[in-house]
Scaffold this active site. Structure first.
Site, mmCIF file in Angstrom:
data_model
loop_
_atom_site.group_PDB
_atom_site.id
_atom_site.type_symbol
_atom_site.label_atom_id
_atom_site.label_comp_id
_atom_site.label_asym_id
_atom_site.label_seq_id
_atom_site.Cartn_x
_atom_site.Cartn_y
_atom_site.Cartn_z
ATOM 1 N N ASP A 22 0.833 -1.205 0.000
ATOM 2 C CA ASP A 22 0.000 0.000 0.000
ATOM 3 C C ASP A 22 0.870 1.259 0.000
ATOM 4 O O ASP A 22 1.994 1.249 0.500
ATOM 5 C CB ASP A 22 -0.895 -0.037 1.246
ATOM 6 C CG ASP A 22 -2.035 0.963 1.155
ATOM 7 O OD1 ASP A 22 -2.295 1.493 0.058
ATOM 8 O OD2 ASP A 22 -2.670 1.219 2.195
ATOM 9 N N ASN A 24 1.275 3.466 -2.845
ATOM 10 C CA ASN A 24 1.795 3.946 -4.137
ATOM 11 C C ASN A 24 1.245 5.322 -4.495
ATOM 12 O O ASN A 24 1.966 6.191 -4.995
ATOM 13 C CB ASN A 24 1.398 2.987 -5.266
ATOM 14 C CG ASN A 24 2.008 1.611 -5.109
ATOM 15 O OD1 ASN A 24 2.934 1.436 -4.340
ATOM 16 N ND2 ASN A 24 1.479 0.641 -5.837
ATOM 17 N N ASN A 70 -10.888 -2.768 -5.711
ATOM 18 C CA ASN A 70 -10.132 -1.751 -6.449
ATOM 19 C C ASN A 70 -10.808 -1.308 -7.755
ATOM 20 O O ASN A 70 -10.441 -0.293 -8.342
ATOM 21 C CB ASN A 70 -8.700 -2.227 -6.747
ATOM 22 C CG ASN A 70 -7.795 -2.221 -5.523
ATOM 23 O OD1 ASN A 70 -6.857 -3.005 -5.427
ATOM 24 N ND2 ASN A 70 -8.057 -1.325 -4.582
HETATM 25 C C1 FPP Z 1 -2.028 0.301 -3.207
HETATM 26 O O1 FPP Z 1 -1.552 1.629 -3.206
HETATM 27 C C2 FPP Z 1 -1.553 -0.404 -4.338
HETATM 28 C C3 FPP Z 1 -2.322 -0.973 -5.319
HETATM 29 C C4 FPP Z 1 -3.787 -0.948 -5.374
HETATM 30 C C5 FPP Z 1 -1.695 -1.646 -6.434
HETATM 31 C C6 FPP Z 1 -0.548 -2.538 -6.089
HETATM 32 C C7 FPP Z 1 0.161 -2.745 -7.297
HETATM 33 C C8 FPP Z 1 1.479 -2.704 -7.450
HETATM 34 C C9 FPP Z 1 2.489 -2.519 -6.374
HETATM 35 C C10 FPP Z 1 1.961 -2.850 -8.790
HETATM 36 C C11 FPP Z 1 2.623 -4.026 -9.199
HETATM 37 C C12 FPP Z 1 2.373 -5.364 -8.774
HETATM 38 C C13 FPP Z 1 2.592 -6.385 -9.630
HETATM 39 C C14 FPP Z 1 2.576 -7.761 -9.171
HETATM 40 C C15 FPP Z 1 2.871 -6.163 -11.034
HETATM 41 P P1 FPP Z 1 -2.632 2.781 -3.190
HETATM 42 O O2 FPP Z 1 -2.919 3.170 -4.579
HETATM 43 O O3 FPP Z 1 -3.844 2.332 -2.424
HETATM 44 O O4 FPP Z 1 -1.866 3.888 -2.439
HETATM 45 P P2 FPP Z 1 -2.522 5.029 -1.537
HETATM 46 O O5 FPP Z 1 -3.171 4.349 -0.369
HETATM 47 O O6 FPP Z 1 -1.359 5.863 -1.151
HETATM 48 O O7 FPP Z 1 -3.519 5.752 -2.392
#
Ligand code: FPP
Length: 244
Positions: A22, A24, A70
């Site tokens: 989490d 990103n 998601n």
């Molecule tokens: C959560 O961060 C992350 C995700 C919903 C996507 C996870 C995906 C990856 C790390 C990409 C790659 C994985 C593979 C296996 C190719 P968020 O968007 O919820 O972050 P935030 O809480 O800061 O908004």
């Protein structure tokens, strides 16, 4: 490469680590960039973590890439993530697979596009004989959805006379879960400071140890994983029992 090449397996470290990757979006936002920039940075982190597993004694690694919830994100973000998964599986994953890593996917494939499903099938087949790290990627995965799908199949077996209701117990249901070939996770890590499990491996994590850490996923390193494995080794897991 990890900063510390001498990272070694911790004697009582976890055999199965599951990670909720989490943060990103916030990582990108902090840099004034779009959320997808953060997802790409997050995807690049995966390789270092997978490659560290043998040194840390981690045989099974399960990562949460996309949840059944998601889909509620904007169309731009969902489409961007799906395209990232396609590109990632086609390119980066081949390199990971060359390291004797076996890749499996869990989750419901029905909503995924055919091209992505074909790439997932191909990677599972190509790595099917690999005996190193067992990497499981949860894609369109939700713990409740998984239990519901499992129950549906179990009910069908009862209806068809293959299973008697009185034989259904704690050993039976997990055989119908997506994770039926995997051991339960020993350690579940969530990055980015949120202390919740968000529908991840609900049945399987009943006795897992948890680590909620502040690091945003794109900043997570093998060194940090090593530290978490070490502190896991110091924990006293009793599984509801008392010390002998
Ligand atoms: C959560 O961060 C992350 C995700 C919903 C996507 C996870 C995906 C990856 C790390 C990409 C790659 C994985 C593979 C296996 C190719 P968020 O968007 O919820 O972050 P935030 O809480 O800061 O908004």
């Amino acid at each position: 490469m990890p900063k510390d090449p001498d990272i070694a397996a911790h004697p009582h470290g976890p055999g199965h680590v599951a990670i909720i990757m989490d943060g990103n979006g916030r990582w990108a936002q902090a840099r004034g960039r779009p959320r997808l920039f953060g997802h790409h940075a997050g995807a690049r982190r995966v390789r270092e973590v997978v490659e560290a597993c043998p040194r840390l004694g981690i045989k099974y690694l399960t990562i949460f890439a996309f949840s059944t919830e998601n889909w509620k994100r904007t169309q731009v973000e969902v489409a961007g993530l799906m395209s990232l998964f396609r590109r990632y599986i086609a390119k980066e994953m081949q390199a990971i697979a060359a390291n004797n890593v076996r890749v499996r996917f869990i989750g419901d494939r029905v909503r995924l596009d055919k091209k992505l499903i074909a790439l997932m099938d191909q990677l599972e087949q190509e790595t099917g004989g690999n005996t190193g790290t067992q990497l499981t990627i949860a894609l369109n995965y939700g713990g409740r959805d998984e239990v519901a799908r499992a129950t549906k199949r179990l009910a069908q077996d009862v209806a068809d006379g293959r299973l008697r209701p009185e034989d259904v117990d704690e050993e039976t249901l997990p055989k119908y879960l997506d994770t039926h070939v995997l051991p339960d996770p020993d350690l579940v890590i969530r990055t980015s400071g949120e202390a919740r499990i968000s529908n991840f491996l609900l049945w399987q994590s009943a006795y897992a140890e948890y680590e909620f850490i502040d690091t945003l996923w794109p900043d997570f390193t093998a060194d940090e994983l090593s530290r978490l494995c070490q502190s896991y080794g110091a924990r006293d897991r009793r599984f509801g029992s008392v010390k002998a």
